[in-house]
Design an enzyme around this catalytic site. Structure first.
Site, PDB file in Angstrom:
ATOM      1  N   TYR A  29      39.047  32.228  49.160  1.00  0.00           N
ATOM      2  CA  TYR A  29      39.512  32.015  47.785  1.00  0.00           C
ATOM      3  C   TYR A  29      40.943  32.529  47.622  1.00  0.00           C
ATOM      4  O   TYR A  29      41.865  31.763  47.490  1.00  0.00           O
ATOM      5  CB  TYR A  29      38.569  32.679  46.782  1.00  0.00           C
ATOM      6  CG  TYR A  29      38.898  32.303  45.353  1.00  0.00           C
ATOM      7  CD1 TYR A  29      38.501  31.072  44.835  1.00  0.00           C
ATOM      8  CD2 TYR A  29      39.637  33.150  44.528  1.00  0.00           C
ATOM      9  CE1 TYR A  29      38.819  30.695  43.540  1.00  0.00           C
ATOM     10  CE2 TYR A  29      39.952  32.780  43.231  1.00  0.00           C
ATOM     11  CZ  TYR A  29      39.549  31.559  42.741  1.00  0.00           C
ATOM     12  OH  TYR A  29      39.862  31.187  41.463  1.00  0.00           O
ATOM     13  N   SER A  84      38.325  25.295  43.803  1.00  0.00           N
ATOM     14  CA  SER A  84      39.264  25.634  42.738  1.00  0.00           C
ATOM     15  C   SER A  84      40.547  26.172  43.368  1.00  0.00           C
ATOM     16  O   SER A  84      41.225  25.466  44.103  1.00  0.00           O
ATOM     17  CB  SER A  84      38.621  26.629  41.773  1.00  0.00           C
ATOM     18  OG  SER A  84      39.341  26.713  40.574  1.00  0.00           O
ATOM     19  N   ASP A 106      35.485  17.491  35.136  1.00  0.00           N
ATOM     20  CA  ASP A 106      36.096  18.796  35.359  1.00  0.00           C
ATOM     21  C   ASP A 106      37.318  18.917  34.455  1.00  0.00           C
ATOM     22  O   ASP A 106      38.353  18.291  34.700  1.00  0.00           O
ATOM     23  CB  ASP A 106      36.507  18.956  36.823  1.00  0.00           C
ATOM     24  CG  ASP A 106      36.937  20.382  37.160  1.00  0.00           C
ATOM     25  OD1 ASP A 106      37.231  21.145  36.220  1.00  0.00           O
ATOM     26  OD2 ASP A 106      36.980  20.723  38.356  1.00  0.00           O
ATOM     27  N   HIS A 153      33.409  21.611  36.621  1.00  0.00           N
ATOM     28  CA  HIS A 153      34.018  22.474  37.630  1.00  0.00           C
ATOM     29  C   HIS A 153      32.976  23.152  38.522  1.00  0.00           C
ATOM     30  O   HIS A 153      33.327  23.735  39.539  1.00  0.00           O
ATOM     31  CB  HIS A 153      34.882  23.525  36.931  1.00  0.00           C
ATOM     32  CG  HIS A 153      35.893  24.174  37.813  1.00  0.00           C
ATOM     33  ND1 HIS A 153      36.868  23.453  38.485  1.00  0.00           N
ATOM     34  CD2 HIS A 153      36.098  25.471  38.155  1.00  0.00           C
ATOM     35  CE1 HIS A 153      37.623  24.284  39.185  1.00  0.00           C
ATOM     36  NE2 HIS A 153      37.171  25.518  39.007  1.00  0.00           N
TER      37      HIS A 153
END
Length: 717
Positions: free
Chosen positions: A478, A558, A642, A677
């Site tokens: 991430y 993301s 999203d 999302h």
């Protein structure tokens, strides 16, 4: 690249014998038209040929989505073990899951899923009475795509308000019910976004939202958040703006929370995802004025509790790893703060319950929990059940016991009942799952990134793993927004490891594992550090024979989707499969959609200055797909609803890859319809998604059957 024959990469199954290459799969990619759109940034013209895909309401975009899905699912249909993966995921997923109980009024409430329900159900019991359903989101819509996204009770537990999301959207509806009878007591509220609900007595509650944007509500920019007060029994049109309604009070994120004793309203206001101003309002005084606690956004600070007028705040102001301070509400500015629980070398995340503070520290991403009294005196260290992640240490002041959870990468989450006075706890609930954690192990390693920075990584796999460079490996990352990746069990990862897969998670810069400095080291003009950390993690796994290029997949969602997109465009030679999910792919325009401008603290924007523009353009995935380059087998995933990271990011990236891919690896996009999302996605859709993702991954590592067929045979028998 049109009607290209795709040959999934062949790999070695034995040291001296190469598996014959399978027949090529023909993928008929849709024609993606190009338009002559150019934007000039500081004297540089940047073409944007696929900008038309940003229009999520156009018939052309809708047709393109259908054509892309047809091509993608046509490819999936030729993966021989896709259905086996789906069946195994269903089998393993089908166990009862229970959330931590909490008391409201005369009832104890808890979330529970009996196995394969699309959404968790809220149950309750009065004392030792019979369990009953309180709210069942599975009844909200036929296909399970309407989810429960928030539940808040009045202090006496007699009223409740809950938020729902339709199709995964961040826009919510609010419904108020009588908690005893479960009857709706007034009209549904609409257009609530990035908000919880905080009650003021039984009279009404505070919530936040934006004005509904002109144009598409799924992609149009929203940048003035407002805090409202809703009085029960009145129409929403009469709701009063408490904060955020004037040009002086304009912020992208505004939130309000009422103290447990209902004396104060605390208001947080931010222009980005990091840093906030802080205010308070005395709710006992009808003529009270807003009092400023903090008038700058140089820190992340919030009130965790109060005792009368004494406030307890958590802050990283002059304390990158956070500390707890106290101050009187009459004069609450930082020059009056007194340290209660000082900063340490480890990042602090505190909670309160039973009249105590519980401080969870991250020690190399592993939980350590301490209990303090309200004078700042250490009561005890809470000895956890193992090495991993603990959560839920908190409750109401009058609670004498509460529940906490514990998990790690190979241990399904269990619940424990904790006695706040004695510090003793007992196991309250343990999942009955068709997976034996004792067969697996996790190992934490430290490796050096490009600039010499030491980065931790936890690698999990089945015991007895042979380090032969041929283990299918999923590298997940991430690296952003101060978010920490701590060990937790996930069913889909269990299925991966059952098949002999290695699951590796590095704690990249940009995250919060080592506090504010670690976060800042992966932002703006230092964002490349995040990609370098991820690349170095892959190189470590290869150098130490956990895997090799042919067996390595990278995945993230993301901001993690950006991570995958940047890594695969910078080092396409490093991995066999790339799996960017709901990614931020167009770094020059991300800030023009929905609340994207709020991410500028981490990214900067292309409008800031020439240096920032050139830096963003240098790694923006959409702008760094090169003609004639062989990219890994790529499956881009997104949802058509999203409205956080709009799907246009993924659309444009997939179009660029399909046009410029030089090799025979597939470049596909899977677009989930009526999905957002990720939060609230129905279990049935999640299982289908991962059957496709893992099927695609194994297939493009060269497998014609799953590596561990014995597991499949065992559950079939």
């Amino acid at each position: 690249m049109k009607n290209v024959s795709l040959l999934a990469a062949a790999i070695l199954f034995a040291a001296c014998q190469e598996t014959p290459k399978r027949e090529p799969i023909v993928v008929n990619y849709p024609t993606t038209k190009k338009v002559d759109t150019v934007t000039n940034y500081f004297g540089t013209d940047v073409p944007d040929p696929y900008r038309w895909l940003e229009d999520d309401r156009s018939a052309e975009t809708e047709a393109w989505v259908k054509q892309q899905n047809a091509a993608t699912f046509g490819y999936f249909d030729q993966i021989p073990f896709r259905e086996d993966l789906k069946n195994r995921l269903e089998k393993l997923w089908n166990y009862e899951k229970v959330g931590s109980p909490f008391k409201e009024g005369d009832y104890t409430y808890y979330y529970k899923n009996d196995g394969l329900q699309n959404q968790y159900v809220v149950y309750r019991k009065k004392g030792e009475g019979k369990e009953e359903v309180f709210l069942d989101p599975n009844t909200f819509s036929e296909d399970g795509t309407t989810s429960l996204m928030g539940l808040s009770f009045t202090k006496d537990g007699s009223l409740a308000a809950y938020l729902i999301s339709e199709g995964g959207s961040d826009w919510r509806k609010g419904i108020v019910i009588n908690a005893e009878t479960k009857e709706i007591v007034e009209d549904t509220l609409v257009d609530i976004k990035f908000s919880g609900i905080s009650w003021k007595g039984n009279e009404g509650f505070f919530y936040s939202s934006y004005d509904k944007p002109e144009g598409s509500e799924l992609s149009a920019k929203t940048d003035q958040h407002k805090l409202y007060y809703h009085q029960l029994g009145t129409p929403q049109s009469e709701d009063k703006i408490i904060f955020g309604g004037t040009p002086e009070e304009k912020h992208r994120y505004v939130g309000g929370s009422v103290s447990e004793d209902e004396k104060y309203l605390f208001i947080s206001a931010s222009v980005s995802t990091s840093g906030n101003k802080l205010f308070l309002l005395d709710l006992t005084d009808p003529n009270a004025k807003l009092v400023t606690i903090l008038d700058d956004t140089d820190s992340d600070t919030y009130v965790i509790d109060n005792v009368g007028s004494k406030l307890y705040l958590v802050t990283d102001r002059d304390a990158p790893n956070r500390k707890v301070v106290m101050v009187d509400a009459a004069n609450p500015t930082p020059d009056q703060w007194e340290d209660l629980i000082p900063e340490t070398e480890n990042v602090l995340t505190p909670g309160t319950g039973g009249g105590y503070f519980f401080t969870e520290y991250m020690v190399d991403a592993i939980s350590k929990v301490m209990q303090y009294d309200y004078d700042g005196k250490l009561v005890r260290e809470v000895k956890l059940p193992g090495v991993g992640s603990a959560g839920g240490f908190g409750g109401k002041k009058e609670d004498k016991e509460f529940y906490f959870s514990f998990t790690n990468y190979n241990t399904p989450g269990s619940l424990y009942k904790y006695n706040v006075e004695t510090g003793e706890y007992e196991q309250y609930w343990k999942p009955q799952i068709d997976f034996n954690p004792d067969d697996y192990e996790s190992k934490q390693v430290f490796y050096n990134s490009k600039d010499g920075t030491k980065v931790p990584m936890i690698i999990t796999y089945k015991k007895g793993l042979e380090l032969n460079g041929k283990n299918p490996t999923m590298l997940y990352g991430y690296g952003g927004f101060n978010i920490s990746l701590t060990p937790s069990f996930n069913i889909v990862n269990a299925v991966w490891m059952e098949q002999g897969g290695v699951y590796a998670v590095p704690n990249l810069r940009g995250g919060g594992e080592y506090g504010k400095e670690w976060h800042i080291a992966g932002t703006k003009l230092q964002k490349q550090n995040v990609f370098d950390d991820f690349i170095a993690a892959a190189e470590y796994l290869i150098a130490n024979n956990y895997t090799s290029k042919e067996y390595l997949a990278i995945r993230g969602g993301s901001n993690g989707g950006l991570l995958v997109g940047a890594t695969m465009t910078q080092r396409p030679d490093l991995m066999q499969v790339a799996l960017p999910a709901v990614g931020v792919m167009d770094m020059l325009r991300y800030h023009t959609f929905t609340a994207g401008a709020g991410w500028a603290y981490d990214y900067g924007t292309s409008e800031d200055n020439a240096e920032m523009f050139n830096y963003l353009k240098g790694y923006s995935p959409v702008h760094n797909v090169k003609e004639g380059t062989e990219y890994p087998a790529t499956l881009v995933t997104t949802g058509d609803h999203d409205d956080r990271v709009v799907p246009a990011h993924s659309f444009k990236f997939a179009a660029e890859l399909q046009e410029k891919q030089a090799g025979t690896n597939p470049t596909l996009i899977r677009i989930e319809t009526n999905a957002g999302h990720g939060a609230g996605t129905p279990v049935s859709k999640t299982i289908e998604q991962y059957a496709d993702i893992y099927g695609f991954t194994f297939f493009n590592m060269g497998y014609d059957e799953l590596p561990n067929q014995a597991v499949l045979k065992e559950f079939k028998d």
